[in-house]
Design a protein around this motif. Structure first.
Motif, PDB file in Angstrom:
ATOM      1  N   VAL A   1       4.007  -3.248  12.037  1.00 58.28           N
ATOM      2  CA  VAL A   1       4.009  -3.143  10.376  1.00 58.28           C
ATOM      3  C   VAL A   1       4.446  -1.770  10.106  1.00 58.28           C
ATOM      4  CG1 VAL A   1       2.277  -5.038  10.187  1.00 58.28           C
ATOM      5  CG2 VAL A   1       1.647  -2.541  10.534  1.00 58.28           C
ATOM      6  N   CYS A   2       5.043  -1.527   8.764  1.00 64.27           N
ATOM      7  CA  CYS A   2       5.663  -0.107   8.476  1.00 64.27           C
ATOM      8  C   CYS A   2       4.515   0.692   7.964  1.00 64.27           C
ATOM      9  CB  CYS A   2       6.638  -0.497   7.590  1.00 64.27           C
ATOM     10  SG  CYS A   2       8.229  -1.395   8.155  1.00 64.27           S
ATOM     11  N   GLU A   3       3.488   0.091   7.121  1.00 69.57           N
ATOM     12  CA  GLU A   3       2.488   0.957   6.193  1.00 69.57           C
ATOM     13  C   GLU A   3       1.190   0.431   6.327  1.00 69.57           C
ATOM     14  OE1 GLU A   3       3.602  -1.273   2.163  1.00 69.57           O
ATOM     15  OE2 GLU A   3       4.558   0.773   2.566  1.00 69.57           O
ATOM     16  N   LEU A   4       0.311   1.064   6.042  1.00 70.49           N
ATOM     17  CA  LEU A   4      -1.069   0.823   5.953  1.00 70.49           C
ATOM     18  C   LEU A   4      -1.487   1.292   4.667  1.00 70.49           C
ATOM     19  CD1 LEU A   4      -2.482   2.031   9.519  1.00 70.49           C
ATOM     20  CD2 LEU A   4      -1.738  -0.365   8.734  1.00 70.49           C
TER      21      LEU A   4
ATOM     22  N   THR B   1      -6.437  -7.727   8.816  1.00 71.77           N
ATOM     23  CA  THR B   1      -6.358  -6.802   8.002  1.00 71.77           C
ATOM     24  C   THR B   1      -6.273  -5.425   8.584  1.00 71.77           C
ATOM     25  OG1 THR B   1      -7.750  -7.874   6.035  1.00 71.77           O
ATOM     26  CG2 THR B   1      -7.636  -5.683   5.922  1.00 71.77           C
ATOM     27  N   LEU B   2      -5.262  -4.745   8.394  1.00 72.58           N
ATOM     28  CA  LEU B   2      -5.108  -3.492   9.085  1.00 72.58           C
ATOM     29  C   LEU B   2      -5.346  -2.334   8.050  1.00 72.58           C
ATOM     30  CD1 LEU B   2      -1.787  -4.522  11.000  1.00 72.58           C
ATOM     31  CD2 LEU B   2      -4.171  -4.680  11.771  1.00 72.58           C
TER      32      LEU B   2
ATOM     33  N   GLY C   1      11.754   3.520  15.773  1.00 76.64           N
ATOM     34  CA  GLY C   1      10.366   4.610  15.636  1.00 76.64           C
ATOM     35  C   GLY C   1       9.306   4.292  14.712  1.00 76.64           C
ATOM     36  N   GLY C   2       8.517   4.916  14.901  1.00 79.17           N
ATOM     37  CA  GLY C   2       7.074   4.961  13.703  1.00 79.17           C
ATOM     38  C   GLY C   2       6.693   3.538  13.552  1.00 79.17           C
ATOM     39  N   GLY C   3       6.029   3.458  12.611  1.00 81.37           N
ATOM     40  CA  GLY C   3       5.322   2.271  12.358  1.00 81.37           C
ATOM     41  C   GLY C   3       3.898   2.055  13.079  1.00 81.37           C
ATOM     42  N   TYR C   4       3.207   0.918  13.000  1.00 83.18           N
ATOM     43  CA  TYR C   4       2.214   0.722  13.449  1.00 83.18           C
ATOM     44  C   TYR C   4       1.920  -0.554  14.395  1.00 83.18           C
ATOM     45  CZ  TYR C   4       0.675   4.237  10.218  1.00 83.18           C
ATOM     46  OH  TYR C   4       0.627   5.576   9.420  1.00 83.18           O
TER      47      TYR C   4
ATOM     48  N   GLY D   1       0.784  -1.227  -0.127  1.00 82.41           N
ATOM     49  CA  GLY D   1       0.114   0.192  -0.100  1.00 82.41           C
ATOM     50  C   GLY D   1       0.919   1.246   0.075  1.00 82.41           C
ATOM     51  N   SER D   2       1.982   1.201  -0.389  1.00 84.03           N
ATOM     52  CA  SER D   2       2.946   2.448  -0.453  1.00 84.03           C
ATOM     53  C   SER D   2       3.238   2.998  -1.850  1.00 84.03           C
ATOM     54  CB  SER D   2       4.410   2.323   0.585  1.00 84.03           C
ATOM     55  OG  SER D   2       5.208   3.276   0.307  1.00 84.03           O
ATOM     56  N   PRO D   3       2.748   3.880  -2.424  1.00 84.00           N
ATOM     57  CA  PRO D   3       2.973   4.278  -3.805  1.00 84.00           C
ATOM     58  C   PRO D   3       4.462   4.772  -3.814  1.00 84.00           C
ATOM     59  CG  PRO D   3       1.810   5.956  -2.696  1.00 84.00           C
ATOM     60  CD  PRO D   3       1.978   4.896  -1.678  1.00 84.00           C
TER      61      PRO D   3
END
Length: 422
Positions: free
Chosen positions: A312-315, A325-326, A300-303, A148-150
């Motif tokens: 996880v790194c991205e949504l 499913t996140l 740092g960061g992430g979810y 999901g990361s463009p």
């Protein structure tokens, strides 16, 4: 001595003449793209100092095509659409992609348009996933996984822009079938192939592969850059996709962006399904944790997954540990306009100068520009609910980007203020 000098001078002059002639030929070849089209002669300056085209036929044709798509989508308001899409883009990077009929080459045009398409796709489908594959040297390769990361998708594509070998449609279908067949059943599986070659070099029977994709409910679409090919057309007809051939760069980008909105769902997906989703919280900055996506420590960061507490790194994505499913709440809110799209505006026509009985609107309610300026067709639109008038540019912007009518919103706010006063 004098004869020798004269001979040398004449030889030098002949060489200079040949160089000048060669330079002129080279210059003519270099300037041919601009001298033949003379695109600067089709522009004029308006009263505000902006450059506008003299001939608006291409612009009006684009407006007509986009408005036709809007009316088609409005006629299918009651049709269920797939908001969760697992979408693979397969790019043909065989030697045919190095052709220069698209300037500077097919490969460069495809890369530029795919970059714009990926950004538009995630804007229209925030709950969907995209992966990229390429065809070169007779084999198919996966560049990126479904994600999901463009930014990651575009970066991976720009690092692999090299053309070589033949194209193999069967290998590309086998590749994407192996990945999309593992996607969840509630998701819509789609493949978009950007095909430059005029043939395919396959190791087996491509018809069996097409039948396998059809059984897996994979919707295959093809945008060609050379000419219509029977096998590509057969693939799209069997799997319910769309097949089109681009005429030029602008037409190719237009055909590509038509695949960004979610298509109508297949009959097998018409039943409602309940999907478990988690809404993870943003991780604290300055904390080191193990990422389940890359299987390495991240700073740092992430979810954090609300079920198993994995990072996880991205949504949007699926948790690698528990499979939940996140998503985030803004992703669901941005998908709302596909469920309840704004109705198309009604087309209006400027009356003849002698007909003074019909009241003529002067300016567009959205951009405040004159409705009659720069319009050879004399067309404008009107909202059926608030009866405000808009130009064609604002009409396209409202339906494709804003998804709200400014006239209806201002009317709603006015009523709210009047209610508070009373």
């Amino acid at each position: 001595m004098s004869n020798n000098n004269d001979g040398r001078r004449r030889g030098d002059e002949d060489e200079e003449d040949e160089e000048e002639e060669g330079g002129e030929v080279a210059m003519e070849a270099w300037e041919r793209a601009y001298a033949d089209e003379r695109s600067w002669e089709s522009l004029q300056e308006d009263e505000s100092g902006l450059l506008r085209p003299i001939d608006n036929k291409a612009i009006h044709h684009a407006h007509y095509r986009r408005r036709l798509l809007l009316h088609q989508s409005a006629s299918s308001l009651r049709i269920q659409k797939g908001l969760i899409r697992y979408f693979y883009i397969v790019i043909d990077l065989s030697r045919a992609a190095a052709e220069t009929d698209f300037r500077p080459s097919r490969m460069a045009v495809v890369a530029k348009c795919v970059e714009a398409f990926i950004k538009e796709f995630f804007d229209q489908n925030p709950l969907s996933h995209v992966g990229i594959g390429i065809i070169k040297d007779g084999i198919a390769q996966r560049l990126t996984d479904l994600g999901g990361s463009p930014e990651l998708q575009i970066k991976a594509l720009m690092d692999k822009l090299e053309c070589s070998g033949d194209s193999s449609l069967q290998n590309a279908l086998d590749l994407v079938h192996g990945f999309l067949n593992q996607s969840p059943s509630y998701g819509h599986r789609e493949v978009l192939i950007l095909y430059s070659a005029l043939s395919t070099c396959d190791p087996g029977d491509v018809m069996e592969t097409i039948e396998k994709c059809k059984k897996s409910k994979i919707r295959c679409s093809v945008v060609g850059l050379s000419a219509e090919i029977y096998i590509c057309k057969h693939l799209c007809e069997e799997t319910g996709g769309e097949y089109s051939v681009a005429l030029d760069e602008s037409h190719f980008k237009e055909l590509l962006l038509e695949h960004a909105p979610p298509p109508p769902a297949l009959a097998e997906y018409a039943t409602a399904n309940l999907i478990k989703m988690g809404f993870p919280q943003r991780g604290a900055e300055g904390v080191i944790s193990l990422c389940s996506c890359h299987k390495e420590a991240k700073f740092g960061g992430g979810y954090t997954c609300p079920r198993c507490k994995a990072r996880v790194c991205e949504l949007p994505t699926e948790c690698r540990i528990c499979g939940l499913t996140l998503v985030s709440s803004p992703h669901l809110a941005r998908s709302y306009h596909h469920l309840f799209p704004i109705m198309p505006f009604d087309e209006m026509q400027h009356a003849l100068p002698g007909n003074l009985s019909q009241k003529q609107p002067q300016t567009c309610f959205g951009c405040r520009q004159s409705l009659s300026h720069g319009s050879t067709s004399g067309l404008y639109v009107s909202c059926p609910n608030c009866s405000q008038y808009f130009c064609l540019d604002c009409d396209i912007y409202i339906h494709e980007s804003l998804h709200n009518c400014p006239g209806c919103e201002s009317l709603r706010n006015t009523k709210a203020v009047d209610a508070m006063k009373t």
